[in-house]
Enzyme design. Structure first.
Site, PDB file in Angstrom:
ATOM      1  N   CYS A  55      -6.356 -13.294   3.524  1.00 48.84           N
ATOM      2  CA  CYS A  55      -5.042 -12.910   3.000  1.00 48.84           C
ATOM      3  C   CYS A  55      -3.883 -13.485   3.800  1.00 48.84           C
ATOM      4  O   CYS A  55      -2.766 -13.571   3.285  1.00 48.84           O
ATOM      5  CB  CYS A  55      -4.912 -11.390   2.964  1.00 48.84           C
ATOM      6  SG  CYS A  55      -6.399 -10.519   2.447  1.00 48.84           S
TER       7      CYS A  55
ATOM      8  N   HIS B  31       2.343  -5.879   4.312  1.00 48.26           N
ATOM      9  CA  HIS B  31       1.055  -6.291   3.750  1.00 48.26           C
ATOM     10  C   HIS B  31       0.721  -5.362   2.594  1.00 48.26           C
ATOM     11  O   HIS B  31       0.320  -5.809   1.531  1.00 48.26           O
ATOM     12  CB  HIS B  31      -0.013  -6.255   4.841  1.00 48.26           C
ATOM     13  CG  HIS B  31      -1.350  -6.753   4.403  1.00 48.26           C
ATOM     14  ND1 HIS B  31      -1.527  -7.987   3.819  1.00 48.26           N
ATOM     15  CD2 HIS B  31      -2.585  -6.172   4.463  1.00 48.26           C
ATOM     16  CE1 HIS B  31      -2.813  -8.164   3.539  1.00 48.26           C
ATOM     17  NE2 HIS B  31      -3.467  -7.072   3.908  1.00 48.26           N
TER      18      HIS B  31
ATOM     19  N   THR C 256      -4.677   0.078  -0.084  1.00 40.92           N
ATOM     20  CA  THR C 256      -5.938   0.672   0.370  1.00 40.92           C
ATOM     21  C   THR C 256      -5.616   1.845   1.291  1.00 40.92           C
ATOM     22  O   THR C 256      -4.658   1.794   2.062  1.00 40.92           O
ATOM     23  CB  THR C 256      -6.818  -0.338   1.126  1.00 40.92           C
ATOM     24  OG1 THR C 256      -6.109  -0.836   2.261  1.00 40.92           O
ATOM     25  CG2 THR C 256      -7.201  -1.498   0.216  1.00 40.92           C
TER      26      THR C 256
ATOM     27  N   GLU D 189      -0.978   0.146   8.832  1.00 43.17           N
ATOM     28  CA  GLU D 189       0.237  -0.685   8.893  1.00 43.17           C
ATOM     29  C   GLU D 189       1.471   0.174   9.137  1.00 43.17           C
ATOM     30  O   GLU D 189       2.338  -0.180   9.945  1.00 43.17           O
ATOM     31  CB  GLU D 189       0.408  -1.489   7.612  1.00 43.17           C
ATOM     32  CG  GLU D 189       1.627  -2.414   7.673  1.00 43.17           C
ATOM     33  CD  GLU D 189       1.762  -3.335   6.484  1.00 43.17           C
ATOM     34  OE1 GLU D 189       2.576  -4.281   6.558  1.00 43.17           O
ATOM     35  OE2 GLU D 189       1.050  -3.126   5.472  1.00 43.17           O
TER      36      GLU D 189
ATOM     37  N   LYS E  18       3.191  -6.400  -3.595  1.00 42.89           N
ATOM     38  CA  LYS E  18       1.877  -6.329  -4.238  1.00 42.89           C
ATOM     39  C   LYS E  18       1.829  -5.247  -5.301  1.00 42.89           C
ATOM     40  O   LYS E  18       0.947  -5.266  -6.164  1.00 42.89           O
ATOM     41  CB  LYS E  18       0.784  -6.073  -3.188  1.00 42.89           C
ATOM     42  CG  LYS E  18       0.492  -7.248  -2.273  1.00 42.89           C
ATOM     43  CD  LYS E  18      -0.686  -6.933  -1.352  1.00 42.89           C
ATOM     44  CE  LYS E  18      -1.023  -8.104  -0.433  1.00 42.89           C
ATOM     45  NZ  LYS E  18      -0.036  -8.258   0.659  1.00 42.89           N
TER      46      LYS E  18
ATOM     47  N   HIS F 163      -2.591  -8.367  -5.540  1.00 45.34           N
ATOM     48  CA  HIS F 163      -2.923  -9.020  -4.270  1.00 45.34           C
ATOM     49  C   HIS F 163      -3.422 -10.430  -4.564  1.00 45.34           C
ATOM     50  O   HIS F 163      -4.508 -10.608  -5.112  1.00 45.34           O
ATOM     51  CB  HIS F 163      -3.998  -8.199  -3.560  1.00 45.34           C
ATOM     52  CG  HIS F 163      -4.237  -8.606  -2.142  1.00 45.34           C
ATOM     53  ND1 HIS F 163      -3.911  -9.848  -1.637  1.00 45.34           N
ATOM     54  CD2 HIS F 163      -4.810  -7.924  -1.105  1.00 45.34           C
ATOM     55  CE1 HIS F 163      -4.256  -9.912  -0.369  1.00 45.34           C
ATOM     56  NE2 HIS F 163      -4.789  -8.759  -0.025  1.00 45.34           N
TER      57      HIS F 163
ATOM     58  N   PHE G 202      -8.701 -10.252   5.798  1.00 40.23           N
ATOM     59  CA  PHE G 202     -10.048  -9.756   6.046  1.00 40.23           C
ATOM     60  C   PHE G 202     -10.609 -10.415   7.305  1.00 40.23           C
ATOM     61  O   PHE G 202     -10.369 -11.585   7.581  1.00 40.23           O
ATOM     62  CB  PHE G 202     -10.968 -10.068   4.862  1.00 40.23           C
ATOM     63  CG  PHE G 202     -10.658  -9.273   3.628  1.00 40.23           C
ATOM     64  CD1 PHE G 202     -10.696  -7.885   3.659  1.00 40.23           C
ATOM     65  CD2 PHE G 202     -10.342  -9.893   2.441  1.00 40.23           C
ATOM     66  CE1 PHE G 202     -10.420  -7.142   2.526  1.00 40.23           C
ATOM     67  CE2 PHE G 202     -10.062  -9.164   1.305  1.00 40.23           C
ATOM     68  CZ  PHE G 202     -10.102  -7.784   1.349  1.00 40.23           C
TER      69      PHE G 202
END
Length: 404
Positions: free
Chosen positions: A156, A296, A300, A307, A328, A333, A392
């Site tokens: 990402c 970001h 999730t 974050e 996003k 994403h 990731f």
């Protein structure tokens, strides 16, 4: 090694919101979602059945060759790069300049395999290493760029890594200009199944445009998107000499690695914090100088909480005064292309002096307490913006941009 400012003088984009910077700006500031139910393959057995799919593949004016025969990611990359070079005023003179290329794409050989073998048994199997050209080689050859080239693959955060590479090449004097960016068109059965089986994707299939909910108490995962973005970067002195109009300055990029888990964000965001702090230190900025954070913010549960915790630590008592949003929520994403597209969102805040919202943020998670911009855009001064991207495998990045 020169340390003069690095200006961004051109941008090209192809995402579901549009194929020009103006179209994208209008869409993001209007709070428009590009997420819909997937209808280009059977999703009945997939836990996630929604995404932000790219359906428009324009051919650049003056492009020579058979554009229609190119695979979609090549078409998108060509459009973005040519558009960026034209926007910067360098397209016609590119053969006379040392123009580098730092560009990222996602799992291209895997996509070739899926398209040619696994999903289409009527096509003979191929030896991918010999029969399929790498995207970066195709782009260099067909665009006639003679500077150094590199493919950056950090999930990402790949777009931010490409920007960092471009900045370094320019500082070393290896290039007159560099094109940096990323493209990702991986909304395919195999990739959707993989992320679905990881339970990383939202399952709010009955509400596609309301499914991406960064920082919301009821978030349940991210929504996949597609697209690409490219930028032209050059030293400020060269840009000034030809009266180029800057979209912004890339002040710095901070990088770090978690080394924690292949896909799960570290619950203690110490390395994510380090990436942001390194970026601010290199830019010689105090955290209080930041006017906007493009988070970001994937939606999730673990990632958003980590974050938000990191941003509160970075900004200290001032964290309630620095606007934060996640685009996003509208774009989905874009995986490998995410941070490149979100860098464009930061540049848009400079042009429009307005901050795009986090749509669908109706009930802020108490663990994600920040100065959010929920539901609708917010007008206000933006001179410095940062874009976080945490890939990731723990590939953390933060890019700092300044209005010129």
């Amino acid at each position: 090694m020169t340390k003069e400012p690095i200006w961004i003088t051109g941008a090209g984009v192809n995402v579901p919101h549009g194929v020009t910077v103006a179209e994208v700006a209008d869409g993001l500031l209007a709070g428009r979602s590009a997420i819909h139910r997937i209808d280009h393959f059977d999703v009945s057995n997939h836990p996630c059945q929604i995404g932000s799919r790219l359906t428009t593949f324009p051919k650049p004016d003056g492009w020579e060759g058979d554009f229609a025969s190119l695979i979609p990611v090549e078409q998108v990359a060509i459009w973005c790069i040519v558009s960026a070079l034209k926007n910067a005023g360098l397209w016609e003179s590119r053969h006379n300049l040392r123009i580098g290329l730092a560009f990222s794409s996602a799992g291209e050989f895997g996509l070739h395999w899926e398209r040619m073998g696994h999903m289409n048994p009527d096509i003979p199997a191929c030896e991918l290493a010999y029969d399929q050209r790498p995207l970066i080689a195709f782009l260099k050859q067909n665009l006639g760029l003679t500077g150094p080239s590199a493919t950056l693959s950090t999930a990402c955060s790949s777009g931010n890594y490409a920007l960092a590479q471009a900045k370094r090449w320019l500082e070393l004097g290896w290039c007159d200009a560099v094109v940096a960016g990323a493209a990702d068109l991986t909304l395919t059965p195999l990739v959707l199944a993989g992320f679905g089986n990881l339970r990383a994707l939202s399952r709010l299939n009955d509400d596609p445009q309301g499914a991406s909910r960064p920082f919301d108490k009821n978030r349940d995962g991210f929504v996949m998107g597609e697209g690409g973005t490219a930028f032209v970067l050059e030293p400020a002195s060269k840009a000034k000499a030809r009266s180029a109009v800057p979209l912004g300055e890339l002040m710095s990029v901070g990088l770090s690695s978690d080394a924690y888990h292949p896909v799960i964000p570290a619950p203690n965001p110490v390395q994510a914090i380090a990436a942001v702090q390194k970026a601010l230190t290199e830019a010689r900025l105090d955290a209080s100088a930041v006017h906007y954070v493009n988070a970001h913010g994937t939606a999730t549960p673990v990632g958003d909480t980590a974050e938000a915790k990191g941003l509160r630590e970075i900004f200290g008592e001032n964290y309630r005064n620095i606007p934060v949003s996640s685009t996003k929520s509208m774009s989905g994403h874009l995986i490998t292309a995410a941070s490149a597209f979100e860098a464009l969102a930061c540049l848009i805040t400079f042009e429009r002096q307005a901050i795009p919202p986090t749509i669908n943020l109706r009930e802020i998670d108490p663990e994600c307490d920040l100065c959010h911009v929920p539901l609708t855009a917010r007008e206000g001064r933006v001179d410095v913006a940062i874009s976080n991207s945490f890939g990731f495998g723990g590939s953390n990045s933060c890019a700092v941009f300044r209005r010129v």
